[in-house]
Design a protein around this motif. Structure first.
Motif, mmCIF file in Angstrom:
data_model
loop_
_atom_site.group_PDB
_atom_site.id
_atom_site.type_symbol
_atom_site.label_atom_id
_atom_site.label_comp_id
_atom_site.label_asym_id
_atom_site.label_seq_id
_atom_site.Cartn_x
_atom_site.Cartn_y
_atom_site.Cartn_z
ATOM 1 N N TYR A 111 0.698 -0.925 0.095
ATOM 2 C CA TYR A 111 -0.100 0.194 0.035
ATOM 3 C C TYR A 111 0.866 1.173 0.075
ATOM 4 O O TYR A 111 1.562 1.393 0.972
ATOM 5 C CB TYR A 111 -1.002 -0.095 1.041
ATOM 6 N N ASN A 112 0.791 1.979 -1.248
ATOM 7 C CA ASN A 112 1.637 3.130 -1.389
ATOM 8 C C ASN A 112 3.061 2.795 -1.027
ATOM 9 O O ASN A 112 3.903 3.390 -0.339
ATOM 10 C CB ASN A 112 1.247 4.228 -0.182
ATOM 11 N N GLU A 113 3.850 1.911 -1.665
ATOM 12 C CA GLU A 113 5.155 1.312 -1.450
ATOM 13 C C GLU A 113 6.082 1.578 -2.758
ATOM 14 O O GLU A 113 6.929 0.756 -2.874
ATOM 15 C CB GLU A 113 4.805 -0.151 -1.107
ATOM 16 N N SER A 114 5.784 2.508 -3.512
ATOM 17 C CA SER A 114 6.372 2.658 -4.853
ATOM 18 C C SER A 114 7.932 2.961 -4.401
ATOM 19 O O SER A 114 8.936 2.731 -5.237
ATOM 20 C CB SER A 114 6.041 4.068 -5.487
ATOM 21 N N LEU A 115 8.330 3.533 -3.240
ATOM 22 C CA LEU A 115 9.716 3.899 -2.874
ATOM 23 C C LEU A 115 10.441 2.605 -2.355
ATOM 24 O O LEU A 115 11.496 2.648 -2.448
ATOM 25 C CB LEU A 115 9.634 5.077 -1.971
ATOM 26 N N ASP A 150 -1.108 -5.046 -4.938
ATOM 27 C CA ASP A 150 -1.375 -3.459 -4.665
ATOM 28 C C ASP A 150 -2.681 -3.181 -4.001
ATOM 29 O O ASP A 150 -3.861 -3.320 -4.334
ATOM 30 C CB ASP A 150 -1.320 -2.604 -5.826
ATOM 31 N N SER A 153 -3.745 1.549 -3.465
ATOM 32 C CA SER A 153 -2.763 2.542 -3.356
ATOM 33 C C SER A 153 -3.173 3.823 -3.970
ATOM 34 O O SER A 153 -3.690 3.767 -4.928
ATOM 35 C CB SER A 153 -1.230 2.111 -3.856
ATOM 36 N N THR A 154 -2.680 4.884 -3.372
ATOM 37 C CA THR A 154 -2.992 6.254 -3.816
ATOM 38 C C THR A 154 -1.710 6.731 -4.486
ATOM 39 O O THR A 154 -1.873 7.912 -5.093
ATOM 40 C CB THR A 154 -3.555 7.221 -2.679
ATOM 41 N N ASP A 155 -1.008 6.184 -4.483
ATOM 42 C CA ASP A 155 0.313 6.351 -5.360
ATOM 43 C C ASP A 155 0.593 5.584 -6.563
ATOM 44 O O ASP A 155 -0.479 4.855 -6.846
ATOM 45 C CB ASP A 155 1.735 6.542 -4.457
ATOM 46 N N ASP A 156 1.755 5.437 -7.141
ATOM 47 C CA ASP A 156 1.940 4.688 -8.264
ATOM 48 C C ASP A 156 2.436 3.413 -8.084
ATOM 49 O O ASP A 156 3.597 2.920 -8.759
ATOM 50 C CB ASP A 156 2.640 5.437 -9.466
ATOM 51 N N THR A 157 2.126 2.767 -6.978
ATOM 52 C CA THR A 157 2.682 1.375 -6.608
ATOM 53 C C THR A 157 2.702 0.396 -7.720
ATOM 54 O O THR A 157 3.778 -0.205 -7.999
ATOM 55 C CB THR A 157 2.258 0.900 -5.465
ATOM 56 N N LYS A 341 3.590 2.362 7.440
ATOM 57 C CA LYS A 341 2.229 2.917 7.222
ATOM 58 C C LYS A 341 1.482 3.052 8.427
ATOM 59 O O LYS A 341 0.163 3.219 8.509
ATOM 60 C CB LYS A 341 1.462 2.283 6.006
#
Length: 371
Positions: A111-115, A150, A153-157, A341
């Motif tokens: 969840y929001n783990e693109s980094l 995923d 997510s609200t990012d681009d995971t 998170k």
């Protein structure tokens, strides 16, 4: 005759005396009042439990598909996910030949783990490629797969995961086997437990592990978990259903834990005490995000999971224990990773309440073990 609200101490004393005389002269009335109050309280508690109990939503059609990178380097069209139950020896339905079984499946809830995800994937894929290569002999499962789930997510995971897969395939020769790296996107956030459960229901592995996207646990410790799990399976009487639970309990006095904030350690010890009070003490570290399941154990546990939040690890252990599945706790190497998170105080309170609902739900039959 009307009723006048008492307005003085004398009035209350007189009322109390009247009630006492009524009960004293008619003891059956007292018993009736007590029983009625108890039944009303139980009914109210049951109704409240029904309101707060969690029942997962049905999967959407898009959640039953995955994306990957084709051998030509393009993002594929959505492809159908298999059902884990189709790979059981007792299944009346055979699995799709385009989804052959593998030895190891890895479920990564994200969840929001693109980094943080790329570093974890690099460590995992390098280890899996070296340790569990695919074989041309199709008579026994070999090779591996990773399902990145995923969790809305609200990012681009999802995009970040696909980009990483694309880059990895381009840079490595030979690349990983086709479709060994899969990205599943949930249409709406479920919670970590819901993401793990979704992956566990749609994987091909003879053995399946879920691992956190932050890479906090050394991935090569999978080797130890698998060895201990396979040993459990052969203990008399032999049983295919077994679970190896990664554990940080041996690290409780190490710098990795001691150097954490006071409030974090206080909440950790409080939670462990609470688990003991609730009758959960067989496994010392319930919350480590590194648990390995045989296929039979995964189906038995995850086919009827209810909780989708942080407390899902405890439900796993409860369901496994009730099903008579053997479990072993295995020490793993773990380190703190920034970017969690979890909001400590808020989520700790939510976990405590969820555990209470979980225990009560199974106790009164709102939740069922045998589904």
């Amino acid at each position: 005759m009307g009723f006048t609200v008492p307005s003085s101490v004398e009035d209350y004393l007189a009322l109390g005396e009247a009630v006492y005389l009524l009960i004293h002269n008619n003891p059956s009335i007292f018993v009736t009042i007590v029983l009625a109050s108890a039944i009303a309280a139980l009914a109210a508690g049951y109704l409240l439990l029904l309101v707060v109990a969690h029942f997962p939503r049905a999967e959407t059609s898009s959640e039953k598909t995955y994306l990957t990178i084709s051998p030509s380097g393009e993002v594929t069209a959505p492809l159908p996910l298999p059902n884990t139950t189709d790979y059981l020896p007792t299944s009346a339905k055979s699995h799709d030949p385009s989804n052959p079984p593998v030895l190891i499946s890895v479920i990564v809830p994200a969840y929001n783990e693109s980094l943080r995800l790329p570093a974890m994937l690099a460590e995992a894929v390098d280890f899996l490629t070296a340790e569990y290569p695919a074989s041309e002999d199709l008579s026994t499962p070999s090779g591996w797969e990773i399902l990145i789930v995923d969790d809305g997510s609200t990012d681009d995971t999802s995009s970040a995961a696909l980009s990483w897969i694309q880059s990895y395939q381009t840079a490595h020769h030979p690349p990983p086997p086709p479709s060994s790296l899969r990205v599943v996107t949930l249409s709406k956030n479920r919670g970590k437990g819901g993401a793990v459960t979704h992956g566990m229901r749609h994987c091909r592995g003879l053995y399946t592990i879920f691992a956190d996207a932050d890479g906090a646990t050394r991935f090569s410790d999978l080797r130890d978990l698998l060895a201990k799990l396979m040993h459990l399976q052969t203990q008399p009487p032999p049983s295919p259903a077994a679970i190896a639970v990664g554990s940080r309990a041996h690290m409780v006095h190490t710098a990795a834990v001691v150097k954490r904030s006071f409030i974090r350690n206080l909440l950790m010890y409080s939670f462990h005490t609470y688990l003991g009070i609730m009758g959960i003490s067989a496994i010392k570290d319930t919350q480590c995000g590194f648990k390995l399941f045989s296929r039979e154990a995964a189906v038995a546990v995850f086919r009827g999971m209810y909780t989708e939040g942080w407390i899902f690890d405890v439900e796993i252990l409860l369901r496994a224990e009730r099903a008579g599945i053997r479990m072993v706790e295995v020490p793993v190497n773990w380190h703190e990773v920034e970017g969690t998170k979890m909001e400590l105080v808020r989520d700790s309170v939510v976990m405590a309440l969820d555990l209470l609902v979980l225990r009560a739900g199974y106790a009164v039959g709102i939740y069922k073990y045998g589904v």
